[in-house]
Design a protein around this motif. Structure first.
Motif, PDB file in Angstrom:
ATOM      1  N   UNK A  56       0.786  -1.232   0.000  1.00  0.00           N
ATOM      2  CA  UNK A  56       0.000   0.000   0.000  1.00  0.00           C
ATOM      3  C   UNK A  56       0.818   1.281   0.000  1.00  0.00           C
ATOM      4  N   UNK A  57       2.131   1.204  -0.015  1.00  0.00           N
ATOM      5  CA  UNK A  57       2.971   2.410   0.053  1.00  0.00           C
ATOM      6  C   UNK A  57       2.887   3.194  -1.257  1.00  0.00           C
ATOM      7  N   UNK A  58       3.021   4.521  -1.169  1.00  0.00           N
ATOM      8  CA  UNK A  58       3.011   5.395  -2.343  1.00  0.00           C
ATOM      9  C   UNK A  58       4.407   5.507  -2.960  1.00  0.00           C
ATOM     10  N   UNK A  59       5.433   5.128  -2.182  1.00  0.00           N
ATOM     11  CA  UNK A  59       6.816   5.161  -2.647  1.00  0.00           C
ATOM     12  C   UNK A  59       7.424   3.784  -2.403  1.00  0.00           C
ATOM     13  N   UNK A  60       8.120   3.259  -3.409  1.00  0.00           N
ATOM     14  CA  UNK A  60       8.722   1.940  -3.264  1.00  0.00           C
ATOM     15  C   UNK A  60       9.852   1.999  -2.231  1.00  0.00           C
TER      16      UNK A  60
ATOM     17  N   UNK B  73      10.897   4.648  -6.076  1.00  0.00           N
ATOM     18  CA  UNK B  73      10.048   5.179  -7.150  1.00  0.00           C
ATOM     19  C   UNK B  73       8.771   5.758  -6.545  1.00  0.00           C
ATOM     20  N   UNK B  74       8.388   6.958  -7.003  1.00  0.00           N
ATOM     21  CA  UNK B  74       7.131   7.586  -6.578  1.00  0.00           C
ATOM     22  C   UNK B  74       6.016   7.003  -7.458  1.00  0.00           C
ATOM     23  N   UNK B  75       5.037   6.393  -6.821  1.00  0.00           N
ATOM     24  CA  UNK B  75       4.046   5.605  -7.562  1.00  0.00           C
ATOM     25  C   UNK B  75       2.658   6.232  -7.566  1.00  0.00           C
TER      26      UNK B  75
END
Ligand SMILES: [Zn+2]
Length: 94
Positions: A13-17, A22-24
């Motif tokens: 569920x993260x917005x960033x790996x 990586x910004x997702x």
């Protein structure tokens, strides 16, 4: 999206790996847009509106070709072929 599209790390569920940083956000937004279009296509199919479902799925596939969108696309194409064949054979009687 369960895995990072770049490095395949689990996202949870993260917005960033956590691995490659990586910004997702934009990837997730596109994925959501595709899901909304597929949901609308399913709703159209429930109303027996195959033409609208086809139009929505075409947009969904252009945005994000998820496996469920591809499967629904094949189903809709089959339904359209079947109704075209039915109307062609019905016109034979006219
Ligand atoms: Zn990554």
């Amino acid at each position: 999206m369960e895995r990072c599209p770049l490095c395949r790390a689990t996202l949870n569920g993260a917005q960033t790996c956590r691995r490659c940083r990586a910004a997702l956000q934009s990837v997730k937004r596109v994925e959501r847009e595709g899901e909304v279009l597929v949901d609308a296509a399913i709703h159209s199919l429930s109303l027996d509106d195959v033409m609208t479902a086809e139009r929505l799925l075409r947009r969904a596939l252009a945005v994000h070709a998820a496996p469920e969108a591809c499967a629904l696309w094949r189903l809709v194409k089959m339904l359209l072929r079947r109704s075209e064949a039915r109307s062609a054979s019905a016109s034979d009687f006219l």
